[in-house]
Design a protein around this motif. Structure first.
Motif, PDB file in Angstrom:
ATOM      1  N   ARG A   1      14.389 -29.709  -0.957  1.00  0.00           N
ATOM      2  CA  ARG A   1      13.262 -30.034  -1.841  1.00  0.00           C
ATOM      3  C   ARG A   1      13.557 -31.296  -2.647  1.00  0.00           C
ATOM      4  O   ARG A   1      12.704 -32.186  -2.769  1.00  0.00           O
TER       5      ARG A   1
ATOM      6  N   VAL B   1       5.134 -26.886   9.353  1.00  0.00           N
ATOM      7  CA  VAL B   1       5.680 -27.792  10.355  1.00  0.00           C
ATOM      8  C   VAL B   1       5.282 -27.348  11.745  1.00  0.00           C
ATOM      9  O   VAL B   1       4.997 -28.136  12.616  1.00  0.00           O
TER      10      VAL B   1
ATOM     11  N   HIS C   1       2.885 -29.474   0.575  1.00  0.00           N
ATOM     12  CA  HIS C   1       3.462 -28.774   1.704  1.00  0.00           C
ATOM     13  C   HIS C   1       2.561 -27.625   2.150  1.00  0.00           C
ATOM     14  O   HIS C   1       3.033 -26.551   2.508  1.00  0.00           O
TER      15      HIS C   1
ATOM     16  N   TRP D   1      12.097 -24.020   5.801  1.00  0.00           N
ATOM     17  CA  TRP D   1      11.747 -24.309   4.403  1.00  0.00           C
ATOM     18  C   TRP D   1      10.300 -24.750   4.288  1.00  0.00           C
ATOM     19  O   TRP D   1       9.569 -24.275   3.413  1.00  0.00           O
ATOM     20  N   ARG D   2       9.850 -25.637   5.149  1.00  0.00           N
ATOM     21  CA  ARG D   2       8.472 -26.100   5.079  1.00  0.00           C
ATOM     22  C   ARG D   2       7.494 -24.949   5.332  1.00  0.00           C
ATOM     23  O   ARG D   2       6.468 -24.822   4.640  1.00  0.00           O
ATOM     24  N   ASN D   3       7.778 -24.106   6.297  1.00  0.00           N
ATOM     25  CA  ASN D   3       6.898 -22.961   6.575  1.00  0.00           C
ATOM     26  C   ASN D   3       6.902 -21.971   5.409  1.00  0.00           C
ATOM     27  O   ASN D   3       5.855 -21.406   5.060  1.00  0.00           O
TER      28      ASN D   3
ATOM     29  N   THR E   1      13.530 -34.377  -0.335  1.00  0.00           N
ATOM     30  CA  THR E   1      12.239 -34.734   0.227  1.00  0.00           C
ATOM     31  C   THR E   1      11.258 -35.182  -0.844  1.00  0.00           C
ATOM     32  O   THR E   1      10.589 -36.211  -0.702  1.00  0.00           O
TER      33      THR E   1
ATOM     34  N   ARG F   1       7.444 -22.660   2.255  1.00  0.00           N
ATOM     35  CA  ARG F   1       6.676 -23.253   1.158  1.00  0.00           C
ATOM     36  C   ARG F   1       5.179 -23.138   1.415  1.00  0.00           C
ATOM     37  O   ARG F   1       4.393 -22.963   0.490  1.00  0.00           O
ATOM     38  N   THR F   2       4.785 -23.254   2.672  1.00  0.00           N
ATOM     39  CA  THR F   2       3.374 -23.072   3.015  1.00  0.00           C
ATOM     40  C   THR F   2       2.929 -21.662   2.696  1.00  0.00           C
ATOM     41  O   THR F   2       1.834 -21.444   2.163  1.00  0.00           O
TER      42      THR F   2
END
Length: 244
Positions: free
Chosen positions: A79, A240, A236, A214-216, A82, A218-219
């Motif tokens: 985090r 991804v 986010h 991590w991206r998923n 990015t 956060r979604t």
């Protein structure tokens, strides 16, 4: 009269900014890989020595408790790298130390639930009620594992979350179950590949996989952010896995 054949060489021309961006991504992956290897060294060593780890559920269950804080530290590092564009390898280990206690408290109940469900499956699969109970227990174990990963993403954003808010955040893995299954599939594949080729796998795979996870995660957390006061960035919202 024959014409001479000219040979053209293809060159990869990248400017300084492109090389800097590429190296920043490589650095993040290597930093996460190093952090996961160092903080989970006892678990990795035990997996390399024991040929049938599923026969020792209590021992490996205790070792897997360390996965929670290392996941939270990796998510916190990703985090910062990015969103804030400033993170070093030392930040990852400082995050691990700072997040260790809240991450362990948020991770341990899900590990316990997975361990209980797996033990019940092993005991009941050969009994009369086994065909009716085993599928339910498998679902419980999968939901618990997915919820634990999402909980670590929430802790990485704010380690001061209350247990109720953390539980609400974790349960978003049920609402967006396809992302939770994608996360578990990626983690499972990574674990198998690392087990088959430890050095090459640890050098390449964990950082790439955890970035997608991590991206998923956060979604999934954005679905409860307005009501649960979760500090999740709206940048986010798109997973991804859905961007491919």
């Amino acid at each position: 009269m024959s014409t001479p054949v000219t040979h053209r060489r293809l060159r990869l021309n990248l400017d300084h900014a492109s090389w800097e961006l590429l190296w920043s991504h490589v650095h993040r992956v290597l930093a996460v890989n190093l952090g996961m290897a160092v903080t989970n060294a006892p678990l990795l060593l035990a997996l390399g020595v024991v040929h049938r780890p599923w026969q020792y559920p209590v021992f490996f269950g205790l070792l897997s408790l360390g996965l929670g804080p290392s996941l939270a530290a990796a998510f916190h590092y990703l985090r910062r790298a990015t969103e804030e564009d400033r993170a070093s390898t030392a930040d990852l280990f400082r995050g691990y130390r700072r997040l260790f206690a809240p991450a362990l408290l948020g991770w341990a109940p899900w590990v316990l639930l997975v361990a209980v469900a797996a033990t019940d499956v092993a005991v009941l699969r050969t009994t009369a009620p086994g065909p009716a109970l085993v599928p339910l227990l498998v679902v419980v174990a999968v939901v618990a594992a997915s919820s634990g990963v999402v909980a670590m993403a929430a802790v990485a954003d704010d380690p001061r979350l209350s247990p109720r808010t953390l539980l609400t955040a974790s349960c978003t893995s049920v609402r967006r179950w396809w992302l939770g299954l994608l996360n578990l599939a990626l983690l499972g594949i990574t674990l198998v590949l690392v087990n088959q080729a430890p050095l090459l796998g640890l050098a390449v795979l964990p950082g790439c996989t955890l970035f997608v996870v991590w991206r998923n995660s956060r979604t999934m957390l954005t679905t409860v952010a307005p009501t649960a006061d979760l500090p999740v960035s709206h940048a986010h919202r798109d997973p991804v896995g859905a961007q491919a």
